[in-house]
Motif scaffolding. Structure first.
Motif, PDB file in Angstrom:
ATOM      1  N   MET A   1     -73.389  -2.091  12.914  1.00 35.99           N
ATOM      2  CA  MET A   1     -72.812  -1.785  11.625  1.00 35.99           C
ATOM      3  C   MET A   1     -71.395  -2.354  11.577  1.00 35.99           C
ATOM      4  N   ASN A   2     -71.116  -3.133  10.570  1.00 32.81           N
ATOM      5  CA  ASN A   2     -69.791  -3.733  10.399  1.00 32.81           C
ATOM      6  C   ASN A   2     -69.266  -3.406   9.016  1.00 32.81           C
ATOM      7  N   PHE A   3     -67.991  -3.050   8.938  1.00 33.50           N
ATOM      8  CA  PHE A   3     -67.369  -2.795   7.644  1.00 33.50           C
ATOM      9  C   PHE A   3     -65.865  -2.839   7.778  1.00 33.50           C
ATOM     10  N   THR A   4     -65.195  -2.913   6.644  1.00 31.77           N
ATOM     11  CA  THR A   4     -63.739  -2.887   6.586  1.00 31.77           C
ATOM     12  C   THR A   4     -63.333  -1.811   5.598  1.00 31.77           C
ATOM     13  N   ARG A   5     -62.364  -1.012   5.953  1.00 36.30           N
ATOM     14  CA  ARG A   5     -61.817   0.017   5.067  1.00 36.30           C
ATOM     15  C   ARG A   5     -60.390  -0.366   4.699  1.00 36.30           C
ATOM     16  N   ASN A   6     -59.918   0.130   3.566  1.00 37.16           N
ATOM     17  CA  ASN A   6     -58.593  -0.240   3.081  1.00 37.16           C
ATOM     18  C   ASN A   6     -57.731   0.979   2.794  1.00 37.16           C
ATOM     19  N   ALA A   7     -56.453   0.802   2.979  1.00 33.10           N
ATOM     20  CA  ALA A   7     -55.451   1.796   2.621  1.00 33.10           C
ATOM     21  C   ALA A   7     -54.163   1.034   2.319  1.00 33.10           C
ATOM     22  N   SER A   8     -53.264   1.682   1.594  1.00 34.62           N
ATOM     23  CA  SER A   8     -51.992   1.028   1.295  1.00 34.62           C
ATOM     24  C   SER A   8     -50.873   2.065   1.293  1.00 34.62           C
ATOM     25  N   ALA A   9     -49.674   1.572   1.512  1.00 33.40           N
ATOM     26  CA  ALA A   9     -48.486   2.413   1.478  1.00 33.40           C
ATOM     27  C   ALA A   9     -47.390   1.674   0.727  1.00 33.40           C
TER      28      ALA A   9
END
Length: 139
Positions: A1-9
C-alpha cells in the motif's frame, strides 16, 4: 500500500509574539492555532509535540490491533497514551502506555505482541528518540 498525506502550517510574526495555524489535508484540523504560548506554556491551542504524540498513539494502536489479529486475537478495546518529552530544544523521549481488553489472551502474550508493535509501528521507526512502553491487559 502506497500513499501520500498532506498537512500545512502558516506562521506570522516573531517566534514569541507571533502565531500560526496548522491544517491537515483530510480537514480533521482546519487552521488549528499554535503559538509560543501553546507550545511552551499552557495556553489554548495545539503544538507539534502533542500532534506527534497523537500520530504515534494512533499509529501504534492500529499496529497493535493488526498484530493481535495476525495472532488470532480480536481486541474489544485498546487505548494508548503518548507522553512526549521536550528538553533543551529536542524531543528526548516518548512514553507509550497501552491498555487492552482482549479476550482469551494471556498477559505475557499481550505484552510480547505490544512490544513488537512498538518496534514495527511506522511512526516509531521514523522517530529518532527513546521510546518506552508500558503495556497492561485489562481483565
Amino acid at each position: 500500500m502506497n500513499f501520500t498525506r498532506n498537512a500545512s502550517a502558516s506562521w506570522q510574526g516573531s517566534i514569541k509574539e507571533g502565531k500560526g495555524d496548522i491544517t491537515t489535508g483530510s480537514g480533521a484540523l482546519k487552521k488549528a492555532v499554535y503559538a509560543f504560548g501553546t507550545r511552551f506554556k499552557d495556553e489554548n491551542g495545539t503544538n507539534p509535540e502533542e500532534l506527534i504524540g497523537a500520530a504515534h498513539a494512533g499509529c501504534y494502536t492500529m499496529q497493535l490491533s493488526g498484530l493481535l489479529g495476525e495472532n488470532d486475537y480480536t481486541p474489544d478495546e485498546l487505548h494508548t497514551d503518548a507522553q512526549v518529552t521536550f528538553k533543551d530544544g529536542e524531543i528526548v523521549k516518548i512514553a507509550l502506555s497501552v491498555s487492552g481488553k482482549v479476550p482469551n489472551i494471556k498477559e505475557d502474550e499481550f505484552v510480547k505482541i505490544a512490544e513488537k508493535a512498538k518496534e514495527v509501528c511506522p511512526v516509531s521507526k521514523l522517530l529518532d528518540t527513546e521510546i518506552t512502553l508500558d503495556a497492561k491487559l485489562k481483565v
